[in-house]
Design an enzyme around this catalytic site. Structure first.
Site, PDB file in Angstrom:
ATOM      1  CB  SER A  77      -0.960  -0.040   1.186  1.00 55.29           C
ATOM      2  OG  SER A  77      -1.985   0.889   1.019  1.00 55.29           O
ATOM      3  CG  HIS A 106      -5.193  -2.707  -0.347  1.00 59.46           C
ATOM      4  ND1 HIS A 106      -4.516  -2.209  -1.434  1.00 59.46           N
ATOM      5  CD2 HIS A 106      -4.718  -2.015   0.722  1.00 59.46           C
ATOM      6  CE1 HIS A 106      -3.683  -1.264  -1.039  1.00 59.46           C
ATOM      7  NE2 HIS A 106      -3.777  -1.127   0.262  1.00 59.46           N
ATOM      8  CG  ASP A 141      -6.026  -3.078  -4.216  1.00 56.65           C
ATOM      9  OD1 ASP A 141      -6.870  -2.295  -3.729  1.00 56.65           O
ATOM     10  OD2 ASP A 141      -4.819  -3.018  -3.951  1.00 56.65           O
TER      11      ASP A 141
END
Length: 702
Positions: A563, A678, A646
């Site tokens: 991320s 994610h 995602d």
């Protein structure tokens, strides 16, 4: 982001090809191939990816009224079926033998431990009852479609739950009834997809009904016709609901915004619905950030909740608010405190609020005095009551002698503990994974303080391999945290697991760089609109400082993260000036312009990046702090993971980075997980992830 992180250009490797490429790797990590050679204590083995997933995942579910018996759950992953099995157990709080409470195939979750000792729990969408003594279970409800997010009223005569309701015909089969085999989605606004799902026009709403020992009356949708969600999407649950103490009204959390407005705001409010009149009142009107977790004190006289001040800032300081009895004045009890609250609960006598919060690279319990009238004071006293190198992940309940808590360390998964008010030392109640850990080679964890480039102290956790020898040299990994405003504490992950990384022979450094809670509100805020600035310099300061140690092999340094951590890896690849020999990025942001155009929670991008790329005021974000703009300096092997579902960091980010690396002739690999979001939630996919991860490190940090 916070909520909470193929060989050949433009080709996506198939599952079959992936299986073929990984089938030769053993279940137990081969230290010759996947790890660094190191010596281990005879009879002890390093933690492996498979063993990590074989550990039981513990959650506290409830306490008996007298505080003597704990009900908890354990989830165990079944590799053959690629799913987890969850069961309930009971154990005396003061020590004793655990007893299995449920054993049916499926997952049970406790709703309430009643004063009578009956445990109400949900199983396959229905409510069941079983006495805590282990007597025979009885199914109470048989509702078509099952029940979600159940809250029973204090008088036991009513029930609140959520159900999805079709409001907008986004899907062609709902819009055009004569075309039942069509599969088309039509949107006129944003919020057309969120996290990992496309919006189908169905909105979860709270329902209320009468309840009599399993018999549920006609349910009423208290948000009938409204195109809003309650609980919140995508992660809200029963904590978004509360009953008034008199059982005559309900409270619910909702962001009453639609479409494009919804995607750009965090302004949830807490609403009260009166059952008799059918009227709704907004108790947090004018409070523009997140308002969540409605809760009454034990005698029902004080209403409390968590609140953030700023609309669009999901990582803002989280404060505890109350409505002052009598005047209904909103009082911020933690305004004067330089920290942010994770969760809270009232003491049984109503004189204190216990809450958890990040502090100094850990998460601890604090207490706030709220004796009658104290809310009139400007600064009620706040004390930290737990201390140590561990995280307190939840407050289960209170007994006459202390608190029942859940806790983790970087080297221990969640277990349940007792914290005595006298003595102040945690005592372990559950021991689900102790036998497994007793057979594992231990990894040492130490704190380290570095001077950052601006002269400020930078705290890091450093994790060492089993049987660490300071006279040897070890490859070392810089861990880049996601969020970006997420804390690196003593948490225990089943993917980014520091114990597992160290057990394969790597030293790991995990800095609490700019943007992490636990070091004051300003430190947390400093990363916003400065993603590629001081936080990246903090990472370089931390790895440079640790590299001064003779046991760090400076020719075998890697940087890893997901991320914002994946973004950090992409940024470091362009500015590291030869420090690193390997990079791994999972669902990282590569091109900030294309990311802004495809991510779903625009409030996050608007706050943390400053806004859209066409606004010249944000130029630095999309130039200097855009990893894509530094790709001309890329020259280091890089592994890129990307989830197909995602929508926070969509697939194009990983594809663009991989294509750039391939076209520049850089050793690179693209691992595509089509069914993951994610995160990586499937156990077998997680095993592939770990094998690719450690295989890559073995190839590039030889």
């Amino acid at each position: 982001m916070r909520k909470i992180t193929i060989i050949g250009a433009c080709l996506l490797i198939s599952n079959m090809a992936m299986a073929q490429r990984t089938k030769d790797l053993p279940d137990k990590m081969d230290r010759q191939k996947l790890a660094v050679k190191t010596m281990y204590t005879p009879g002890l083995e390093p933690l492996s990816p498979k063993k990590l997933w074989e550990l039981g995942r513990v959650a506290a579910e409830g306490l008996s009224k007298d505080g003597k018996t704990l009900v908890y759950s354990v989830s165990n992953y079944q590799f053959d079926e690629n799913k987890s099995e969850k069961n309930l157990y009971t154990i005396p709080v003061n020590g004793g033998v655990a007893k299995q409470f449920t054993s049916e195939a499926g997952s049970e979750s406790v709703l309430k431990v009643e004063d009578t000792g009956d445990v109400l729990y949900t199983f396959k969408g229905q409510i069941w009852k079983k006495n805590i003594d282990g007597s025979e279970a009885k199914q109470l409800t048989n509702i078509e479609g099952g029940l979600e997010n159940v809250k029973l009223s204090p008088d036991g005569k009513k029930i609140m739950f959520s159900k999805a309701v079709l409001i907008k015909p986004y899907h062609s089969v709902d819009k055009y009834k004569d075309l039942p085999k069509s599969d088309v989605y039509i949107y006129d606004n944003l919020d057309y997809r969120h996290w990992d799902s496309w919006m189908d026009g169905r909105f979860k709403h709270p329902f209320v009904a009468s309840y009599d020992n399993g018999q549920i009356g006609e349910a009423k949708d208290i948000m009938e016709g409204e195109a809003f969600y309650s609980p919140q999407m995508p992660f809200g649950g029963a904590e978004d609901f509360a009953w008034a103490p008199d059982s005559k009204s309900v409270f619910y959390v909702c962001k009453k915004k639609f479409g494009t407005d919804y995607a750009q705001s965090t302004n949830t409010d807490i609403y009260q619905y009166d059952l008799a009149s059918g009227t709704t009142k907004n108790w947090t009107e004018g409070m523009l950030g997140y308002d969540t977790h409605p809760e009454f004190n034990p005698d029902g006289s004080v209403f409390s909740w968590l609140s953030m001040k700023t609309d669009g800032y999901e990582a803002d300081k989280n404060d505890i608010y109350i409505l002052e009895p009598g005047s209904n004045r909103k009082v911020n009890l933690t305004a004067h405190w330089d920290g942010t609250v994770n969760s809270f609960t009232w003491s049984k006598d109503g004189k204190k609020i216990f809450f958890t919060a990040p502090v100094g690279g850990t998460v601890q319990v604090f207490e706030l005095g709220v004796e009658k009238g104290v809310w009139n004071k400007m600064q009620p006293k706040i004390n930290q009551i737990t201390k140590g190198d561990f995280d307190i992940t939840g407050i289960v309940g209170e007994t006459k002698d202390g608190l029942v808590l859940t806790s983790t360390k970087m080297t221990r998964a969640t277990e349940v503990f007792f914290f005595p008010f006298k003595g102040k030392e945690l005592r372990q109640i559950t021991t689900v994974n102790d036998a497994d850990y007793s057979k594992m080679a231990a990894t040492k964890v130490e704190s380290r303080v570095t001077k950052a480039s601006d002269g400020k102290d930078l705290f890091s956790w450093v994790i060492y391999p089993p049987d660490f020898d300071p006279n040897k040299k070890y490859p070392t990994l810089l861990f880049c945290q996601g969020g970006p405003q997420s804390a690196t504490t003593q948490s225990y992950s089943f993917r980014w697991n520091f114990q597992l990384l160290a057990s394969q022979g790597y030293i790991v450094i995990a800095p609490n760089r700019r943007g992490m809670p636990g070091w004051g509100v300003k430190w947390n805020e400093d990363i916003s609109k400065d993603w590629g600035g001081q936080a990246i310099r903090d990472y370089l300061s931390a790895i440079d400082d640790l590299s001064k140690e003779k046991y760090v092999d400076k020719d075998r340094l890697g940087a890893i993260g997901a991320s914002y951590g994946g973004y950090s890896v992409f940024m470091l690849a362009g500015v590291h000036e030869g420090r690193f020999k390997s990079f791994i990025s999972h669902c990282g942001l590569f091109d900030m312009e294309s990311w802004y155009g495809t991510t779903e929670e625009l409030f996050f991008a608007n706050h943390d990046l400053g806004g859209p790329y066409w606004d010249k005021a944000n130029a630095k974000t999309y130039t200097d702090y855009n990893p894509m703009r530094h790709v001309n300096k890329w020259d280091t092997p890089i592994l890129i993971f990307q989830g197909g579902k995602d929508f926070r960091v969509p697939i194009g980010q990983g594809q663009e980075a991989f294509q750039a690396a391939q076209l520049k002739g850089i050793k690179s690999r693209f691992v595509y997980l089509p069914e993951e979001n994610h995160w990586v939630l499937s156990g077998q996919n997680a095993q592939v992830w770990q094998r690719e991860f450690f295989g890559w490190l073995s190839e590039t940090l030889k």
